[in-house]
Design a protein around this motif. Sequence first.
Motif, PDB file in Angstrom:
ATOM      1  N   VAL A 182       0.851  -1.296  -0.086  1.00 32.22           N
ATOM      2  CA  VAL A 182      -0.114   0.056   0.068  1.00 32.22           C
ATOM      3  C   VAL A 182       0.947   1.220  -0.107  1.00 32.22           C
ATOM      4  N   ALA A 183       0.444   2.267  -0.816  1.00 28.54           N
ATOM      5  CA  ALA A 183       1.092   3.518  -0.867  1.00 28.54           C
ATOM      6  C   ALA A 183       0.253   4.596  -0.277  1.00 28.54           C
ATOM      7  N   LEU A 184       0.482   5.753   0.377  1.00 26.54           N
ATOM      8  CA  LEU A 184      -0.055   6.666   0.749  1.00 26.54           C
ATOM      9  C   LEU A 184       0.075   7.975  -0.210  1.00 26.54           C
ATOM     10  N   TRP A 185      -0.583   8.776  -0.730  1.00 33.35           N
ATOM     11  CA  TRP A 185      -0.107   9.997  -1.632  1.00 33.35           C
ATOM     12  C   TRP A 185      -1.104  11.248  -1.151  1.00 33.35           C
ATOM     13  N   PHE A 186      -0.402  11.942  -0.395  1.00 30.10           N
ATOM     14  CA  PHE A 186      -0.906  13.198   0.085  1.00 30.10           C
ATOM     15  C   PHE A 186      -0.986  14.398  -0.496  1.00 30.10           C
ATOM     16  N   PHE A 187      -1.885  15.429  -0.525  1.00 30.31           N
ATOM     17  CA  PHE A 187      -1.978  16.534  -1.222  1.00 30.31           C
ATOM     18  C   PHE A 187      -2.179  17.855  -0.293  1.00 30.31           C
ATOM     19  N   SER A 188      -1.277  18.923  -0.631  1.00 29.76           N
ATOM     20  CA  SER A 188      -1.453  20.202  -0.190  1.00 29.76           C
ATOM     21  C   SER A 188      -1.691  20.116   1.503  1.00 29.76           C
ATOM     22  N   GLY A 189      -2.985  20.571   1.853  1.00 25.01           N
ATOM     23  CA  GLY A 189      -2.998  20.684   3.454  1.00 25.01           C
ATOM     24  C   GLY A 189      -3.310  19.340   4.027  1.00 25.01           C
ATOM     25  N   GLY A 190      -3.079  18.284   3.330  1.00 21.88           N
ATOM     26  CA  GLY A 190      -3.163  16.764   3.954  1.00 21.88           C
ATOM     27  C   GLY A 190      -1.713  16.486   4.350  1.00 21.88           C
ATOM     28  N   GLY A 191      -0.991  17.280   3.788  1.00 17.38           N
ATOM     29  CA  GLY A 191       0.320  16.827   4.150  1.00 17.38           C
ATOM     30  C   GLY A 191       0.929  16.808   5.502  1.00 17.38           C
ATOM     31  N   PRO A 192       0.380  17.554   6.590  1.00 15.57           N
ATOM     32  CA  PRO A 192       0.829  17.312   7.955  1.00 15.57           C
ATOM     33  C   PRO A 192       0.238  15.896   8.342  1.00 15.57           C
ATOM     34  N   ILE A 193      -0.587  15.262   7.710  1.00 14.57           N
ATOM     35  CA  ILE A 193      -1.014  13.976   8.133  1.00 14.57           C
ATOM     36  C   ILE A 193      -0.019  12.992   7.833  1.00 14.57           C
ATOM     37  N   THR A 194       1.014  13.272   6.969  1.00 11.83           N
ATOM     38  CA  THR A 194       2.091  12.370   6.731  1.00 11.83           C
ATOM     39  C   THR A 194       2.970  12.183   7.947  1.00 11.83           C
ATOM     40  N   ALA A 195       3.033  13.049   8.795  1.00 14.92           N
ATOM     41  CA  ALA A 195       3.736  12.749   9.895  1.00 14.92           C
ATOM     42  C   ALA A 195       3.642  11.455  10.769  1.00 14.92           C
ATOM     43  N   GLU A 196       1.927  11.202  10.856  1.00 12.30           N
ATOM     44  CA  GLU A 196       1.755   9.861  11.575  1.00 12.30           C
ATOM     45  C   GLU A 196       2.199   8.478  10.965  1.00 12.30           C
ATOM     46  N   TRP A 197       2.619   8.689   9.635  1.00  8.81           N
ATOM     47  CA  TRP A 197       3.090   7.632   9.028  1.00  8.81           C
ATOM     48  C   TRP A 197       4.568   7.486   8.895  1.00  8.81           C
ATOM     49  N   LEU A 198       5.135   8.520   8.806  1.00  6.52           N
ATOM     50  CA  LEU A 198       6.708   8.896   8.819  1.00  6.52           C
ATOM     51  C   LEU A 198       7.161   8.564  10.126  1.00  6.52           C
ATOM     52  N   ALA A 199       6.471   8.750  11.145  1.00  5.58           N
ATOM     53  CA  ALA A 199       7.103   8.451  12.579  1.00  5.58           C
ATOM     54  C   ALA A 199       7.154   6.968  12.924  1.00  5.58           C
ATOM     55  N   ASP A 200       6.356   6.033  12.292  1.00  2.52           N
ATOM     56  CA  ASP A 200       6.038   4.837  12.702  1.00  2.52           C
ATOM     57  C   ASP A 200       5.611   4.062  11.316  1.00  2.52           C
ATOM     58  N   PRO A 201       6.455   4.124  10.503  1.00  5.91           N
ATOM     59  CA  PRO A 201       5.698   3.492   9.065  1.00  5.91           C
ATOM     60  C   PRO A 201       5.603   1.721   9.238  1.00  5.91           C
ATOM     61  N   PRO A 202       4.402   1.456   9.057  1.00 10.53           N
ATOM     62  CA  PRO A 202       4.191  -0.146   9.067  1.00 10.53           C
ATOM     63  C   PRO A 202       5.068  -0.967   7.957  1.00 10.53           C
ATOM     64  N   VAL A 203       5.162  -1.986   8.203  1.00  9.83           N
ATOM     65  CA  VAL A 203       6.043  -2.714   7.112  1.00  9.83           C
ATOM     66  C   VAL A 203       5.048  -3.018   5.836  1.00  9.83           C
ATOM     67  N   TRP A 204       3.747  -2.784   5.754  1.00  8.64           N
ATOM     68  CA  TRP A 204       3.174  -2.783   4.353  1.00  8.64           C
ATOM     69  C   TRP A 204       3.089  -1.481   3.727  1.00  8.64           C
ATOM     70  N   LEU A 205       3.578  -0.565   4.277  1.00  2.97           N
ATOM     71  CA  LEU A 205       3.440   0.810   3.741  1.00  2.97           C
ATOM     72  C   LEU A 205       4.916   0.976   3.020  1.00  2.97           C
ATOM     73  N   ARG A 206       4.518   0.756   1.498  1.00  4.81           N
ATOM     74  CA  ARG A 206       5.807   0.864   0.697  1.00  4.81           C
ATOM     75  C   ARG A 206       6.428   2.127   0.041  1.00  4.81           C
ATOM     76  N   CYS A 207       5.301   3.268   0.229  1.00  9.65           N
ATOM     77  CA  CYS A 207       5.797   4.654   0.120  1.00  9.65           C
ATOM     78  C   CYS A 207       4.796   5.626   0.485  1.00  9.65           C
ATOM     79  N   VAL A 208       5.454   6.991   0.430  1.00 12.73           N
ATOM     80  CA  VAL A 208       4.632   8.009   0.939  1.00 12.73           C
ATOM     81  C   VAL A 208       5.037   9.227  -0.207  1.00 12.73           C
ATOM     82  N   ALA A 209       3.716   9.381  -0.868  1.00  8.30           N
ATOM     83  CA  ALA A 209       4.019  10.572  -1.788  1.00  8.30           C
ATOM     84  C   ALA A 209       3.228  11.774  -1.432  1.00  8.30           C
ATOM     85  N   ALA A 210       3.783  12.894  -1.968  1.00  8.42           N
ATOM     86  CA  ALA A 210       3.094  14.350  -1.633  1.00  8.42           C
ATOM     87  C   ALA A 210       3.425  15.267  -2.746  1.00  8.42           C
ATOM     88  N   ASN A 211       2.170  15.865  -2.899  1.00  7.82           N
ATOM     89  CA  ASN A 211       2.237  16.897  -4.061  1.00  7.82           C
ATOM     90  C   ASN A 211       1.821  18.305  -3.355  1.00  7.82           C
TER      91      ASN A 211
END
Length: 508
Positions: free
Chosen positions: A380-409
Amino acid sequence: MTVFILVAGAFTGPHVWRDTAARLTAEGAEVHTVALTGLGGPLADGGGAVDLETHIADVLAVIDAAAEPGRGIVLVGHDYGIHPVLGAADRRARSIARIVYLDSGMPQDGVPAVAAVPDQLLREEVAERATGSGDGIPGGELHPPARDEWPRWGSTAGLSEAALDGLTALAAPQPLGTLLQPLRLTGAVAEVPATGVLCTANGPGVEMLQIMVDVGTPALAALAEARVTFFELPTGHWPMLSCPDALAGVLTEAASGGGHRLTPADAGRTPAHLRPFLLDVPERPRERTGNTDLHLPDGPGPHPAVVFVHGGPVPAEARPTPRDWPTLTGYARQVAGQGAVGVTLDHRLHAVTDYEQAAADVADAVERVRADPRVDADRVALWFFSGGGPITAEWLADPPVWLRCVAANYPILAPLPGWGLTGSRFHPVRALSRAGDLPVVLVRAGRESAEIAATVEEFVTEAARCGANLEIIDVPEGRHGFETLDPTEGAREAVHRAVGAVLARLKG
């Protein structure tokens, strides 16, 4: 003759206007700087509590002394100063030619100034420090910020060391009653022409405001009225200290009715966020469950999935909702056509105070998607946009093994100065060092607003420091939301590259 009446913000007084006032005077204007009681002006007789009404009376006294036929009075309120400015203008609406909101909020009837304090902890401190006097008017004072505390009240970008020293040395305690007493307006001030001066290192610029109006933010609808104009200054929250000459020039233009006007959301044009996606992407089968849509690839699966997280804040009343916006559906169809499930969802980021519930909405949606038998739960990959960017912190701080990529525009990657979320956990820059080898794909808009670009640069610097697995895809001529604003060949190529980078990490 134009008459400028300048009202300073919290903790400050007439001294902050010295250079701007001198420039305006040299150009032939008459200038008055208001000494608010307790903030450069003498305390009230008898030592009574100072409240918002006290400061409104201070401004009224200057208006009444300056008002004469043939003179156009321009009231300028900076920061807190817009509250007594509006209170006074509401009672002297026929005497006022224009109100200038200088990097300030939009106070409403019945709302105290403390509601506009950017830092949540500061708002709580004000409430705790309030002590009711016998007549019900809050007494006491709020101590001025120490030198390193001014950023809690607004961006100090552009201030020299000497200016910051002076701001600190001359600061005065703010009477609590001025922050806690509700502003009372009859509505007369709503007819007075207005100009907003936006300091873009501290908050959104004109282009971002237009996007917010287009999305349908109810509180901003009045900003698109013909009587309202805007200017931008590329500086922080105290332009009278960082760029006094430029500010004087803007005030002079504002007095003559100049400035940019926003377009109403219902003006018969397609707003930017609803324009066509820059790629011609065929539709895919789509299934809708609750707040989540799955755009499905061919075959039974299980397939990897990309979850697209919209930005915001987006008003709850906005229609269509973000999961139907062309940018989100365009990306979802694009990845579905290449063998991955494209997921769009709606989350409840309706205000900057809503990140907790928005993050919970995203986490819940991700778990539902992973539980779908057509989805490979380990890819699974999570792709964030604009003001959704702060939510990436939740996944960067403790990435689960199934999270293969975080993208952000064009993401916001640290709380903005006016949000009051400095200590929040939704701070991707601070979380990045814990991301390990998690791939991060950053799509960077070259014509990004200054305040957002600063958070992106901070993120890139931190990535270099901690050795993060970061790939940057630049769109040099792209603006915030370039997928519908700037359908150039360069932008199309960037989208293809970004989708390819994310899918490569999912399928690798």
